[in-house]
Design a protein around this motif. Sequence first.
Motif, PDB file in Angstrom:
ATOM      1  N   ALA A  25       0.828  -1.282  -0.077  1.00  0.00           N
ATOM      2  CA  ALA A  25       0.004   0.056   0.089  1.00  0.00           C
ATOM      3  C   ALA A  25       0.775   1.390  -0.036  1.00  0.00           C
ATOM      4  O   ALA A  25       0.625   2.140  -0.792  1.00  0.00           O
ATOM      5  CB  ALA A  25      -0.886   0.025   1.162  1.00  0.00           C
ATOM      6  N   LEU A  26       2.051   1.206   1.054  1.00  0.00           N
ATOM      7  CA  LEU A  26       2.969   2.357   0.742  1.00  0.00           C
ATOM      8  C   LEU A  26       3.634   2.644  -0.680  1.00  0.00           C
ATOM      9  O   LEU A  26       3.588   3.619  -1.170  1.00  0.00           O
ATOM     10  CB  LEU A  26       4.003   2.195   1.763  1.00  0.00           C
ATOM     11  N   ARG A  27       4.206   1.499  -1.181  1.00  0.00           N
ATOM     12  CA  ARG A  27       4.706   1.442  -2.509  1.00  0.00           C
ATOM     13  C   ARG A  27       3.822   1.931  -3.551  1.00  0.00           C
ATOM     14  O   ARG A  27       4.223   2.679  -4.407  1.00  0.00           O
ATOM     15  CB  ARG A  27       5.257   0.314  -2.875  1.00  0.00           C
ATOM     16  N   SER A  28       2.635   1.649  -3.525  1.00  0.00           N
ATOM     17  CA  SER A  28       1.791   1.955  -4.642  1.00  0.00           C
ATOM     18  C   SER A  28       1.217   3.392  -4.363  1.00  0.00           C
ATOM     19  O   SER A  28       0.492   4.077  -5.341  1.00  0.00           O
ATOM     20  CB  SER A  28       0.433   1.020  -4.518  1.00  0.00           C
ATOM     21  N   GLY A  29       1.442   3.883  -3.290  1.00  0.00           N
ATOM     22  CA  GLY A  29       0.825   5.239  -2.828  1.00  0.00           C
ATOM     23  C   GLY A  29      -0.516   5.123  -2.512  1.00  0.00           C
ATOM     24  O   GLY A  29      -1.411   6.467  -2.508  1.00  0.00           O
ATOM     25  N   VAL A  31      -1.877   4.580   0.483  1.00  0.00           N
ATOM     26  CA  VAL A  31      -1.691   5.241   1.966  1.00  0.00           C
ATOM     27  C   VAL A  31      -0.334   6.068   1.785  1.00  0.00           C
ATOM     28  O   VAL A  31       0.403   5.652   1.505  1.00  0.00           O
ATOM     29  CB  VAL A  31      -2.074   4.558   2.879  1.00  0.00           C
ATOM     30  N   THR A  32      -0.519   6.899   2.765  1.00  0.00           N
ATOM     31  CA  THR A  32       0.867   7.607   3.051  1.00  0.00           C
ATOM     32  C   THR A  32       1.434   7.168   4.338  1.00  0.00           C
ATOM     33  O   THR A  32       0.656   6.281   5.123  1.00  0.00           O
ATOM     34  CB  THR A  32       0.519   9.116   3.501  1.00  0.00           C
ATOM     35  N   ARG A  33       2.780   7.442   4.751  1.00  0.00           N
ATOM     36  CA  ARG A  33       3.167   6.661   5.943  1.00  0.00           C
ATOM     37  C   ARG A  33       2.496   7.184   7.151  1.00  0.00           C
ATOM     38  O   ARG A  33       2.136   6.402   8.149  1.00  0.00           O
ATOM     39  CB  ARG A  33       4.681   7.015   6.070  1.00  0.00           C
ATOM     40  N   ASP A  34       2.022   8.621   7.359  1.00  0.00           N
ATOM     41  CA  ASP A  34       1.301   8.941   8.372  1.00  0.00           C
ATOM     42  C   ASP A  34      -0.264   8.281   8.452  1.00  0.00           C
ATOM     43  O   ASP A  34      -0.469   8.099   9.315  1.00  0.00           O
ATOM     44  CB  ASP A  34       0.921  10.590   8.354  1.00  0.00           C
ATOM     45  N   GLU A  35      -0.840   8.051   7.272  1.00  0.00           N
ATOM     46  CA  GLU A  35      -2.186   7.508   7.494  1.00  0.00           C
ATOM     47  C   GLU A  35      -2.020   5.931   7.772  1.00  0.00           C
ATOM     48  O   GLU A  35      -2.857   5.709   8.730  1.00  0.00           O
ATOM     49  CB  GLU A  35      -2.851   7.398   5.924  1.00  0.00           C
ATOM     50  N   TYR A  43      -6.183   4.426  15.358  1.00  0.00           N
ATOM     51  CA  TYR A  43      -6.702   5.755  15.152  1.00  0.00           C
ATOM     52  C   TYR A  43      -6.660   6.789  16.283  1.00  0.00           C
ATOM     53  O   TYR A  43      -7.467   7.555  16.655  1.00  0.00           O
ATOM     54  CB  TYR A  43      -8.245   5.678  14.902  1.00  0.00           C
ATOM     55  N   GLY A  44      -5.603   6.358  16.989  1.00  0.00           N
ATOM     56  CA  GLY A  44      -5.473   7.325  18.403  1.00  0.00           C
ATOM     57  C   GLY A  44      -6.350   7.016  19.455  1.00  0.00           C
ATOM     58  O   GLY A  44      -6.194   7.691  20.458  1.00  0.00           O
ATOM     59  N   MET A  45      -6.883   5.989  19.584  1.00  0.00           N
ATOM     60  CA  MET A  45      -8.045   5.761  20.529  1.00  0.00           C
ATOM     61  C   MET A  45      -7.412   5.655  21.956  1.00  0.00           C
ATOM     62  O   MET A  45      -8.110   5.572  22.984  1.00  0.00           O
ATOM     63  CB  MET A  45      -8.826   4.492  20.283  1.00  0.00           C
TER      64      MET A  45
END
Length: 70
Positions: A25-29, A31-35, A43-45
């Motif tokens: 997913a990172l290689r293909s773009g 998602v971003t690393r932050d996402e 999700y920060g829960m």
Amino acid sequence: MRSFPYDPDQRAADKAESRRRDEEALRSGAVTRDELQRVNGGYGMFRASTLVRRPPKGGLLAPDAPVDDT
């Protein structure tokens, strides 16, 4: 709900597959690393949560065990 016995080999295989999907997913773009970090981090829960270790029932913690005095 049905539960299954814990299988460490299956867990390792599942984690390896998850890591492979994340890398793709990172290689293909897609998602971003932050996402990806946000999603994989729940999700920060748990950001505002506190882990508290309680003594076992009927016993005391080991003398060198960390204790949360807050």
